[in-house]
Design a protein around this motif. Structure first.
Motif, PDB file in Angstrom:
ATOM      1  N   PHE A  36       0.820  -1.220   0.000  1.00 17.88           N
ATOM      2  CA  PHE A  36       0.000   0.000   0.000  1.00 17.88           C
ATOM      3  C   PHE A  36       0.851   1.267   0.000  1.00 17.88           C
ATOM      4  O   PHE A  36       0.353   2.341   0.324  1.00 17.88           O
ATOM      5  CB  PHE A  36      -0.928   0.005   1.213  1.00 17.88           C
ATOM      6  CG  PHE A  36      -1.952  -1.105   1.198  1.00 17.88           C
ATOM      7  CD1 PHE A  36      -3.156  -0.939   0.526  1.00 17.88           C
ATOM      8  CD2 PHE A  36      -1.697  -2.311   1.836  1.00 17.88           C
ATOM      9  CE1 PHE A  36      -4.097  -1.959   0.513  1.00 17.88           C
ATOM     10  CE2 PHE A  36      -2.630  -3.330   1.823  1.00 17.88           C
ATOM     11  CZ  PHE A  36      -3.832  -3.158   1.149  1.00 17.88           C
ATOM     12  N   LYS A  37       2.140   1.148  -0.357  1.00 11.07           N
ATOM     13  CA  LYS A  37       3.036   2.310  -0.382  1.00 11.07           C
ATOM     14  C   LYS A  37       3.289   2.775  -1.809  1.00 11.07           C
ATOM     15  O   LYS A  37       2.993   2.078  -2.785  1.00 11.07           O
ATOM     16  CB  LYS A  37       4.374   1.947   0.270  1.00 11.07           C
ATOM     17  CG  LYS A  37       4.343   1.743   1.764  1.00 11.07           C
ATOM     18  CD  LYS A  37       5.721   1.389   2.273  1.00 11.07           C
ATOM     19  CE  LYS A  37       5.735   1.197   3.787  1.00 11.07           C
ATOM     20  NZ  LYS A  37       7.078   0.820   4.282  1.00 11.07           N
ATOM     21  N   THR A  38       3.888   3.939  -1.909  1.00 11.78           N
ATOM     22  CA  THR A  38       4.443   4.395  -3.180  1.00 11.78           C
ATOM     23  C   THR A  38       5.887   3.898  -3.264  1.00 11.78           C
ATOM     24  O   THR A  38       6.513   3.607  -2.233  1.00 11.78           O
ATOM     25  CB  THR A  38       4.422   5.925  -3.257  1.00 11.78           C
ATOM     26  OG1 THR A  38       5.214   6.455  -2.184  1.00 11.78           O
ATOM     27  CG2 THR A  38       3.001   6.449  -3.154  1.00 11.78           C
ATOM     28  N   LYS A  60      -4.226  -2.328  -8.841  1.00  9.84           N
ATOM     29  CA  LYS A  60      -4.732  -2.054 -10.191  1.00  9.84           C
ATOM     30  C   LYS A  60      -3.615  -2.206 -11.219  1.00  9.84           C
ATOM     31  O   LYS A  60      -3.822  -2.770 -12.301  1.00  9.84           O
ATOM     32  CB  LYS A  60      -5.316  -0.646 -10.247  1.00  9.84           C
ATOM     33  CG  LYS A  60      -6.513  -0.430  -9.327  1.00  9.84           C
ATOM     34  CD  LYS A  60      -7.007   1.011  -9.405  1.00  9.84           C
ATOM     35  CE  LYS A  60      -8.164   1.247  -8.445  1.00  9.84           C
ATOM     36  NZ  LYS A  60      -8.635   2.666  -8.479  1.00  9.84           N
ATOM     37  N   LYS A  61      -2.411  -1.701 -10.884  1.00 11.04           N
ATOM     38  CA  LYS A  61      -1.285  -1.827 -11.802  1.00 11.04           C
ATOM     39  C   LYS A  61      -0.910  -3.297 -12.017  1.00 11.04           C
ATOM     40  O   LYS A  61      -0.499  -3.674 -13.121  1.00 11.04           O
ATOM     41  CB  LYS A  61      -0.079  -1.059 -11.248  1.00 11.04           C
ATOM     42  CG  LYS A  61      -0.260   0.446 -11.212  1.00 11.04           C
ATOM     43  CD  LYS A  61       0.971   1.107 -10.601  1.00 11.04           C
ATOM     44  CE  LYS A  61       0.789   2.622 -10.520  1.00 11.04           C
ATOM     45  NZ  LYS A  61       1.962   3.281  -9.875  1.00 11.04           N
ATOM     46  N   LEU A  62      -1.037  -4.094 -10.968  1.00 13.61           N
ATOM     47  CA  LEU A  62      -0.713  -5.520 -11.076  1.00 13.61           C
ATOM     48  C   LEU A  62      -1.550  -6.189 -12.150  1.00 13.61           C
ATOM     49  O   LEU A  62      -1.034  -6.943 -12.991  1.00 13.61           O
ATOM     50  CB  LEU A  62      -0.927  -6.195  -9.718  1.00 13.61           C
ATOM     51  CG  LEU A  62      -0.734  -7.710  -9.677  1.00 13.61           C
ATOM     52  CD1 LEU A  62       0.724  -8.071  -9.922  1.00 13.61           C
ATOM     53  CD2 LEU A  62      -1.192  -8.258  -8.316  1.00 13.61           C
ATOM     54  N   PHE A  63      -2.852  -5.914 -12.148  1.00 19.56           N
ATOM     55  CA  PHE A  63      -3.745  -6.538 -13.124  1.00 19.56           C
ATOM     56  C   PHE A  63      -3.608  -5.919 -14.513  1.00 19.56           C
ATOM     57  O   PHE A  63      -3.971  -6.551 -15.503  1.00 19.56           O
ATOM     58  CB  PHE A  63      -5.188  -6.429 -12.644  1.00 19.56           C
ATOM     59  CG  PHE A  63      -5.544  -7.397 -11.554  1.00 19.56           C
ATOM     60  CD1 PHE A  63      -6.070  -8.640 -11.851  1.00 19.56           C
ATOM     61  CD2 PHE A  63      -5.336  -7.057 -10.227  1.00 19.56           C
ATOM     62  CE1 PHE A  63      -6.396  -9.538 -10.842  1.00 19.56           C
ATOM     63  CE2 PHE A  63      -5.665  -7.949  -9.211  1.00 19.56           C
ATOM     64  CZ  PHE A  63      -6.184  -9.191  -9.525  1.00 19.56           C
ATOM     65  N   THR A 238      13.158  -3.351  -9.906  1.00 22.17           N
ATOM     66  CA  THR A 238      11.981  -4.111  -9.479  1.00 22.17           C
ATOM     67  C   THR A 238      11.068  -3.193  -8.690  1.00 22.17           C
ATOM     68  O   THR A 238      11.505  -2.564  -7.718  1.00 22.17           O
ATOM     69  CB  THR A 238      12.379  -5.317  -8.600  1.00 22.17           C
ATOM     70  OG1 THR A 238      13.222  -6.191  -9.343  1.00 22.17           O
ATOM     71  CG2 THR A 238      11.135  -6.079  -8.155  1.00 22.17           C
ATOM     72  N   ASP A 239       9.825  -3.115  -9.101  1.00 16.47           N
ATOM     73  CA  ASP A 239       8.841  -2.313  -8.366  1.00 16.47           C
ATOM     74  C   ASP A 239       8.271  -3.187  -7.248  1.00 16.47           C
ATOM     75  O   ASP A 239       7.373  -3.997  -7.469  1.00 16.47           O
ATOM     76  CB  ASP A 239       7.726  -1.846  -9.310  1.00 16.47           C
ATOM     77  CG  ASP A 239       6.840  -0.786  -8.656  1.00 16.47           C
ATOM     78  OD1 ASP A 239       6.775  -0.759  -7.409  1.00 16.47           O
ATOM     79  OD2 ASP A 239       6.214  -0.003  -9.383  1.00 16.47           O
ATOM     80  N   TYR A 240       8.826  -3.024  -6.058  1.00 10.52           N
ATOM     81  CA  TYR A 240       8.441  -3.885  -4.945  1.00 10.52           C
ATOM     82  C   TYR A 240       7.016  -3.634  -4.478  1.00 10.52           C
ATOM     83  O   TYR A 240       6.409  -4.503  -3.852  1.00 10.52           O
ATOM     84  CB  TYR A 240       9.419  -3.705  -3.779  1.00 10.52           C
ATOM     85  CG  TYR A 240      10.761  -4.349  -4.034  1.00 10.52           C
ATOM     86  CD1 TYR A 240      10.950  -5.703  -3.822  1.00 10.52           C
ATOM     87  CD2 TYR A 240      11.830  -3.598  -4.507  1.00 10.52           C
ATOM     88  CE1 TYR A 240      12.183  -6.298  -4.063  1.00 10.52           C
ATOM     89  CE2 TYR A 240      13.063  -4.178  -4.756  1.00 10.52           C
ATOM     90  CZ  TYR A 240      13.222  -5.534  -4.538  1.00 10.52           C
ATOM     91  OH  TYR A 240      14.433  -6.125  -4.795  1.00 10.52           O
ATOM     92  N   THR A 241       6.479  -2.482  -4.744  1.00 10.16           N
ATOM     93  CA  THR A 241       5.100  -2.214  -4.328  1.00 10.16           C
ATOM     94  C   THR A 241       4.126  -3.107  -5.091  1.00 10.16           C
ATOM     95  O   THR A 241       3.205  -3.690  -4.508  1.00 10.16           O
ATOM     96  CB  THR A 241       4.748  -0.739  -4.562  1.00 10.16           C
ATOM     97  OG1 THR A 241       4.905  -0.421  -5.957  1.00 10.16           O
ATOM     98  CG2 THR A 241       5.640   0.162  -3.736  1.00 10.16           C
ATOM     99  N   MET A 244       4.794  -6.858  -4.044  1.00  7.88           N
ATOM    100  CA  MET A 244       4.210  -7.185  -2.743  1.00  7.88           C
ATOM    101  C   MET A 244       2.682  -7.204  -2.800  1.00  7.88           C
ATOM    102  O   MET A 244       2.046  -7.952  -2.059  1.00  7.88           O
ATOM    103  CB  MET A 244       4.679  -6.173  -1.689  1.00  7.88           C
ATOM    104  CG  MET A 244       6.154  -6.255  -1.358  1.00  7.88           C
ATOM    105  SD  MET A 244       6.675  -7.893  -0.767  1.00  7.88           S
ATOM    106  CE  MET A 244       7.548  -8.503  -2.223  1.00  7.88           C
ATOM    107  N   ALA A 245       2.100  -6.403  -3.666  1.00  2.50           N
ATOM    108  CA  ALA A 245       0.646  -6.470  -3.857  1.00  2.50           C
ATOM    109  C   ALA A 245       0.246  -7.847  -4.372  1.00  2.50           C
ATOM    110  O   ALA A 245      -0.737  -8.442  -3.912  1.00  2.50           O
ATOM    111  CB  ALA A 245       0.193  -5.380  -4.825  1.00  2.50           C
ATOM    112  N   GLY A 246       1.019  -8.377  -5.330  1.00  2.00           N
ATOM    113  CA  GLY A 246       0.753  -9.723  -5.821  1.00  2.00           C
ATOM    114  C   GLY A 246       0.981 -10.776  -4.751  1.00  2.00           C
ATOM    115  O   GLY A 246       0.229 -11.756  -4.658  1.00  2.00           O
ATOM    116  N   ALA A 247       2.015 -10.577  -3.926  1.00  2.00           N
ATOM    117  CA  ALA A 247       2.295 -11.534  -2.852  1.00  2.00           C
ATOM    118  C   ALA A 247       1.170 -11.558  -1.816  1.00  2.00           C
ATOM    119  O   ALA A 247       0.820 -12.611  -1.274  1.00  2.00           O
ATOM    120  CB  ALA A 247       3.622 -11.193  -2.187  1.00  2.00           C
TER     121      ALA A 247
END
Length: 276
Positions: A36-38, A60-63, A238-241, A244-247
């Motif tokens: 939930f971070k930037t 949203k970016k993940l999907f 790597t965009d960890y945000t 981690m959203a996917g994780a």
């Protein structure tokens, strides 16, 4: 009323266990917070455990970056069918090696058990060639069927089945029950703790499988979540945000399964039924 004596050993044990539990929970807290971070807030020192502001754009970016819904469906379908199939075959195998009498049963079981000593990486290339010959590559067949045959699962259930009192089996046989009835009316009900615990381990194994799906599948439509998340990691950035959203989303079914079968997991270490 007698007061319990103060036991410093118990207090110390609780302190150590609490510290251990908290230290193991830190990675999960960081994962949830990062989702939930930037990107600019990820590696801030000291770390901000509560994001400010809390954003949901990472999901949203993940999907939008990948067909994550398809990956999710593949993982759920493969894990559920693979778990049920492996448990069913393990029950049949364990029952045959524990209660059915046939020539060379124990010797065959030892040979069967010896296959556990063959490393996975040694079997990988031959299995790939077999799957290619069968034309199963990049299909659900290759993701589900090879994993159904588990020596460990059969061994675990066999050891539990052998703990059931012989008199129960003999009494059922005298009453006219056949092997099928004995299995499903006596052996399986008495073994639900072991089967439930094995079901949790099997689901986790299927859900977290990475190497096999990575090698055996090539198209986007057949990828599972671990493989899909791996493609979010770039060589230079790597965009960890988003990762981690996917994780976080990948962790939801695991929590649900564990909470649903937790009592079986706990009872799996307790002997069930009559014992010799």
């Amino acid at each position: 009323m007698a007061h319990k004596k103060f036991n410093p050993g118990i207090v110390l044990a609780y302190i150590v266990l609490s510290i251990g539990a908290f230290s193991m929970a830190i990675p999960f807290i960081w994962m949830l917070s990062t989702a939930f971070k930037t990107p600019s807030q990820v590696f801030v020192i000291p770390p901000k455990w509560i994001p400010s502001p809390i954003i949901t754009d990472n999901f949203k970016k993940l999907f939008s970056l990948m067909p994550f819904g398809r990956y999710y469906f593949n993982s759920v379908f493969v894990s559920v069918t693979g778990t049920l199939g492996r448990l069913l075959l393990a029950i049949f195998t364990a029952y045959a090696f524990s209660w059915l009498e046939f020539p060379g049963r124990d010797k065959i079981f030892i040979l069967y058990l010896a296959t556990m000593m063959i490393p996975f990486h040694v079997r990988l290339v031959p299995m790939f060639l077999i799957m290619r010959t069968l034309r199963w590559l990049d299909t659900y067949y290759v993701l589900i069927i090879p994993s159904l045959f588990s020596v460990y699962a059969a061994f675990l259930l066999r050891q539990f089945f052998l703990g059931i009192h012989r008199d129960l089996i003999d009494a059922a046989t005298i009453d006219g029950c056949n092997s099928w009835t004995i299995l499903w009316r006596i052996v399986v009900p008495l073994s639900t703790p072991a089967i439930g615990a094995l079901g949790i381990f099997t689901f986790l194994d299927e859900w977290n499988s990475f190497m096999w799906p990575l090698i055996m599948t090539s198209s986007n439509k057949m990828r599972v979540i671990p493989v899909g998340l791996a493609f979010l990691q770039d060589q230079y950035y790597t965009d960890y945000t988003i990762l981690m959203a996917g994780a976080v989303l990948a962790l939801v079914p695991v929590i649900i399964v564990f909470l649903a079968f937790q009592r079986y997991f706990v009872r799996g270490i307790v002997l069930s039924g009559l014992k010799e």
